[in-house]
Scaffold this motif. Structure first.
Motif, mmCIF file in Angstrom:
data_model
loop_
_atom_site.group_PDB
_atom_site.id
_atom_site.type_symbol
_atom_site.label_atom_id
_atom_site.label_comp_id
_atom_site.label_asym_id
_atom_site.label_seq_id
_atom_site.Cartn_x
_atom_site.Cartn_y
_atom_site.Cartn_z
ATOM 1 N N VAL A 1 -5.714 -5.911 -4.517
ATOM 2 C CA VAL A 1 -3.967 -5.594 -3.304
ATOM 3 C C VAL A 1 -4.583 -7.778 -2.857
ATOM 4 N N GLY B 1 0.051 -0.297 -4.266
ATOM 5 C CA GLY B 1 -1.026 -0.267 -4.126
ATOM 6 C C GLY B 1 -2.239 0.495 -3.538
ATOM 7 N N ALA B 2 -1.801 2.315 -3.619
ATOM 8 C CA ALA B 2 -2.942 3.318 -3.245
ATOM 9 C C ALA B 2 -3.302 3.095 -4.665
ATOM 10 N N ASP C 1 -8.778 -2.968 -2.920
ATOM 11 C CA ASP C 1 -8.792 -3.239 -1.403
ATOM 12 C C ASP C 1 -8.692 -5.010 -2.572
ATOM 13 N N ARG D 1 -5.428 -0.163 4.551
ATOM 14 C CA ARG D 1 -5.658 0.929 4.495
ATOM 15 C C ARG D 1 -6.164 2.208 5.328
ATOM 16 N N ASN E 1 4.423 2.960 -4.354
ATOM 17 C CA ASN E 1 3.284 2.797 -3.573
ATOM 18 C C ASN E 1 2.167 2.355 -4.272
ATOM 19 N N LEU F 1 1.055 -0.811 0.128
ATOM 20 C CA LEU F 1 -0.423 0.377 -0.195
ATOM 21 C C LEU F 1 1.113 1.158 -0.103
#
Ligand code: HEC
Length: 224
Positions: free
Chosen positions: A174, A166-167, A171, A201, A164, A144
């Motif tokens: 990821v 996963g940003a 959800d 997160r 980053n 993330l």
């Protein structure tokens, strides 16, 4: 201008003293009239063929939509949205390793390689990495928020910079990637749920990359 026109494509008007006779004019006219296509009765063939093709296309489009419209649900185009089962409501999330692998190849393999072995001196391995196995919080946080600074993986030192990734992912995406990574190349760790990713997160907010030191303070590597 008008004169030119006259002399090139239009027959000159007969005028006094002209040698062109009326009968020649009439003859020329009837020539022109004969050159035109005879008007026919009924429909000509081409438009009917076009109409049939058009109807056939409409029929095919109907069939295609019936089979592929997914109930005209707007989430049909979101591969990671929970699938609706007839009258059953949305299905609960289940980690999907096939989707996870596909996303891994798109999002992670350029650095960690498709075989999970990384690139010596540049990108650490995920295969058999203690950072991957054990705590799911640790790897979710890394994906993330990213990680940068000196790190040791499988006895080798690296000093790189992971963004980053996963940003920018959902959800569920990821969760699928992390579940895949934790089960591929001989890794045997539990899959991860999308709710867990959402929870983390929310807890970490939007923040900068972790340093390996900071993340180890929160989630020390497990000793087997
Ligand atoms: C741009 C290259 C790059 C991409 C893309 C990338 N990583 Fe990384 N990753 C790194 C680097 C470099 C490190 C080590 C960072 C350091 O030196 O502190 C790292 C470290 C890690 C670690 C901890 C160390 C280890 O090897 O176990 C994990 C876990 C990890 N990455 C997982 C992922 C996953 C999952 C993805 C895809 C969502 C991903 N990475 C995408 C470059 C990348």
């Amino acid at each position: 201008m008008t004169d030119q026109h006259h002399s090139s494509d239009q027959p000159r008007r007969p005028s006094a003293g002209d040698s062109v006779s009326d009968s020649r004019l009439v003859e020329a006219h009837s020539h022109l009239a004969r050159d035109k296509e005879e008007p026919k009765e009924g429909f000509s063939l081409l438009p009917i063929v076009v109409v049939f093709i058009f109807c056939g296309f409409g029929f095919w489009a109907g069939l295609y939509l019936t089979r592929n419209a997914a109930g005209f649900s707007p989430s049909a185009f979101d591969l990671n949205a929970p699938r609706e089962v007839a009258n059953d409501g949305p299905k609960a999330f289940e980690p999907d390793l096939a989707k996870g692998e596909k996303l891994f190849l798109q999002q992670c393999a350029s650095c960690h390689q498709a075989n999970g072995l990384g690139v010596p001196g540049a990108f650490p391995p995920l295969a058999n990495s203690a950072w991957v196995k054990g705590s799911e919080d640790r790897i979710i946080k890394i994906v993330l928020a990213g990680i940068a600074g000196e790190i040791e993986v499988n006895g080798m030192k690296y000093n790189g910079n992971m963004p980053n990734i996963g940003a920018g992912l959902k959800d569920a995406q990821v969760a699928n990637i992390v579940s895949y990574v934790r089960s591929a190349w001989g890794n045997h760790a539990d899959p991860v749920m999308d709710t867990k990713v959402a929870e983390i997160r929310k807890a970490i907010g939007s923040r900068g990359q972790y340093s390996p030191k900071e993340i180890l303070e929160q989630h020390p590597l497990e000793t087997k």
